[in-house]
Design a protein around this motif. Structure first.
Motif, PDB file in Angstrom:
ATOM      1  N   PHE A 106       7.945  56.903  44.048  1.00  0.00           N
ATOM      2  CA  PHE A 106       6.764  56.236  43.504  1.00  0.00           C
ATOM      3  C   PHE A 106       5.559  56.338  44.439  1.00  0.00           C
ATOM      4  N   GLU A 107       5.793  56.711  45.686  1.00  0.00           N
ATOM      5  CA  GLU A 107       4.693  56.915  46.633  1.00  0.00           C
ATOM      6  C   GLU A 107       4.065  58.301  46.497  1.00  0.00           C
ATOM      7  N   ILE A 108       4.730  59.217  45.823  1.00  0.00           N
ATOM      8  CA  ILE A 108       4.238  60.592  45.694  1.00  0.00           C
ATOM      9  C   ILE A 108       3.268  60.674  44.528  1.00  0.00           C
ATOM     10  N   ASP A 109       2.132  61.299  44.767  1.00  0.00           N
ATOM     11  CA  ASP A 109       1.108  61.478  43.744  1.00  0.00           C
ATOM     12  C   ASP A 109       1.510  62.644  42.834  1.00  0.00           C
ATOM     13  N   CYS A 110       2.277  62.322  41.806  1.00  0.00           N
ATOM     14  CA  CYS A 110       2.748  63.322  40.853  1.00  0.00           C
ATOM     15  C   CYS A 110       3.133  62.606  39.560  1.00  0.00           C
ATOM     16  N   ASN A 111       3.391  63.394  38.536  1.00  0.00           N
ATOM     17  CA  ASN A 111       3.905  62.856  37.276  1.00  0.00           C
ATOM     18  C   ASN A 111       5.429  62.945  37.300  1.00  0.00           C
ATOM     19  N   ILE A 112       6.088  61.841  36.996  1.00  0.00           N
ATOM     20  CA  ILE A 112       7.550  61.858  36.883  1.00  0.00           C
ATOM     21  C   ILE A 112       7.932  61.152  35.591  1.00  0.00           C
ATOM     22  N   ILE A 113       8.772  61.807  34.807  1.00  0.00           N
ATOM     23  CA  ILE A 113       9.339  61.208  33.605  1.00  0.00           C
ATOM     24  C   ILE A 113      10.822  61.009  33.887  1.00  0.00           C
ATOM     25  N   PHE A 114      11.239  59.765  33.907  1.00  0.00           N
ATOM     26  CA  PHE A 114      12.623  59.391  34.173  1.00  0.00           C
ATOM     27  C   PHE A 114      13.335  59.174  32.834  1.00  0.00           C
ATOM     28  N   ILE A 115      14.586  59.638  32.740  1.00  0.00           N
ATOM     29  CA  ILE A 115      15.417  59.409  31.556  1.00  0.00           C
ATOM     30  C   ILE A 115      16.664  58.651  32.008  1.00  0.00           C
ATOM     31  N   LEU A 116      17.028  57.612  31.241  1.00  0.00           N
ATOM     32  CA  LEU A 116      18.220  56.822  31.557  1.00  0.00           C
ATOM     33  C   LEU A 116      18.931  56.449  30.266  1.00  0.00           C
ATOM     34  N   ASN A 117      20.246  56.605  30.251  1.00  0.00           N
ATOM     35  CA  ASN A 117      21.033  56.145  29.113  1.00  0.00           C
ATOM     36  C   ASN A 117      21.107  54.623  29.142  1.00  0.00           C
ATOM     37  N   ASP A 118      20.917  54.011  27.995  1.00  0.00           N
ATOM     38  CA  ASP A 118      21.022  52.557  27.875  1.00  0.00           C
ATOM     39  C   ASP A 118      22.488  52.235  27.605  1.00  0.00           C
ATOM     40  N   ILE A 119      23.184  51.785  28.646  1.00  0.00           N
ATOM     41  CA  ILE A 119      24.626  51.530  28.518  1.00  0.00           C
ATOM     42  C   ILE A 119      24.959  50.054  28.677  1.00  0.00           C
ATOM     43  N   ASN A 120      23.953  49.204  28.684  1.00  0.00           N
ATOM     44  CA  ASN A 120      24.177  47.794  29.005  1.00  0.00           C
ATOM     45  C   ASN A 120      24.345  46.902  27.782  1.00  0.00           C
ATOM     46  N   ASN A 121      24.679  47.441  26.641  1.00  0.00           N
ATOM     47  CA  ASN A 121      24.799  46.631  25.432  1.00  0.00           C
ATOM     48  C   ASN A 121      26.242  46.358  25.025  1.00  0.00           C
ATOM     49  N   GLY A 122      27.183  46.739  25.852  1.00  0.00           N
ATOM     50  CA  GLY A 122      28.587  46.564  25.491  1.00  0.00           C
ATOM     51  C   GLY A 122      29.218  45.401  26.227  1.00  0.00           C
ATOM     52  N   VAL A 123      30.516  45.406  26.220  1.00  0.00           N
ATOM     53  CA  VAL A 123      31.270  44.363  26.922  1.00  0.00           C
ATOM     54  C   VAL A 123      31.310  44.690  28.412  1.00  0.00           C
ATOM     55  N   ILE A 124      31.624  43.705  29.225  1.00  0.00           N
ATOM     56  CA  ILE A 124      31.745  43.926  30.658  1.00  0.00           C
ATOM     57  C   ILE A 124      33.008  44.749  30.900  1.00  0.00           C
ATOM     58  N   PRO A 125      32.883  45.905  31.582  1.00  0.00           N
ATOM     59  CA  PRO A 125      34.072  46.741  31.822  1.00  0.00           C
ATOM     60  C   PRO A 125      35.129  46.004  32.633  1.00  0.00           C
ATOM     61  N   ILE A 126      36.374  46.342  32.387  1.00  0.00           N
ATOM     62  CA  ILE A 126      37.489  45.659  33.031  1.00  0.00           C
ATOM     63  C   ILE A 126      37.720  46.146  34.463  1.00  0.00           C
ATOM     64  N   ASP A 127      37.382  47.422  34.753  1.00  0.00           N
ATOM     65  CA  ASP A 127      37.652  47.915  36.106  1.00  0.00           C
ATOM     66  C   ASP A 127      36.395  47.844  36.979  1.00  0.00           C
ATOM     67  N   LYS A 128      36.609  47.653  38.265  1.00  0.00           N
ATOM     68  CA  LYS A 128      35.547  47.432  39.244  1.00  0.00           C
ATOM     69  C   LYS A 128      34.539  48.589  39.267  1.00  0.00           C
ATOM     70  N   TYR A 129      35.023  49.819  39.266  1.00  0.00           N
ATOM     71  CA  TYR A 129      34.157  50.998  39.358  1.00  0.00           C
ATOM     72  C   TYR A 129      33.209  51.081  38.154  1.00  0.00           C
ATOM     73  N   SER A 130      33.738  50.893  36.972  1.00  0.00           N
ATOM     74  CA  SER A 130      32.915  50.930  35.755  1.00  0.00           C
ATOM     75  C   SER A 130      31.910  49.779  35.725  1.00  0.00           C
ATOM     76  N   ARG A 131      32.350  48.602  36.163  1.00  0.00           N
ATOM     77  CA  ARG A 131      31.453  47.439  36.218  1.00  0.00           C
ATOM     78  C   ARG A 131      30.284  47.700  37.162  1.00  0.00           C
ATOM     79  N   GLU A 132      30.605  48.276  38.311  1.00  0.00           N
ATOM     80  CA  GLU A 132      29.561  48.588  39.290  1.00  0.00           C
ATOM     81  C   GLU A 132      28.571  49.607  38.711  1.00  0.00           C
TER      82      GLU A 132
END
Length: 163
Positions: A106-132
């Motif tokens: 964010f300190e660099i003077d440039c254009n950046i388009i970030f893409i992120l999958n929205d995965i936060n609409n489900g149940v809380i995962p049962i295993d630690k790694y997935s939850r993290e």
């Protein structure tokens, strides 16, 4: 200009974000592919190759799965596809490590388009790694939403500007 596109899998966010990158760019933009094929997932690698092929004439592709600060320079336009893989690749490093990288970007003077999958609409995962993974994905999404100039939700290739 920093833009954040998010949505579900196969929602059309990459296509929408690509159009934005091409619109912002004064020269050929860069497509930063974050997938790390150390997982040896042939179907996923085929998917990545299709993405690269689709954009070959319009973008310069850079493959960088872990350290985005190494490849982003001032006065250029970048499409990062995607932050979800970046998170997965850096999960063992922790959220603070990823946040520090983003702060530098964010300190660099440039254009950046970030893409992120929205995965936060489900149940809380049962295993630690997935939850993290889900937790950090949500935190990265919050960071991007707070710091980007615009935030765009994509569903079925329809864009809805939230910010």
């Amino acid at each position: 200009m920093k833009s954040f596109y998010f949505g579900g899998q196969k929602s059309g966010k990459s296509s929408c974000a690509s159009k934005k990158a091409l619109m912002l760019a004064s020269a050929k933009p860069y497509y930063i592919a974050t997938y790390d094929n150390s997982y040896e997932d042939k179907a996923m690698q085929d998917r990545v190759n299709r993405h690269i092929k689709q954009r070959a004439e319009e973008f310069i592709t850079i493959e960088e799965p872990k350290d985005l600060t190494k490849v982003i320079k001032p006065k250029q336009t970048y499409l990062i596809d995607c932050m979800t893989m970046f998170i997965l690749n850096n999960l063992q490093e922790g959220y603070e490590f990823m946040e520090k990288q983003l702060e530098k970007l964010f300190e660099i003077d440039c254009n950046i388009i970030f893409i992120l999958n929205d995965i936060n609409n489900g149940v809380i995962p049962i295993d630690k790694y997935s939850r993290e993974f889900v937790d950090i994905s949500g935190l990265i999404g919050q960071f991007l939403a707070k710091n980007c100039d615009e935030v765009i939700e994509v569903k079925y290739s329809l864009e809805r500007r939230l910010k």
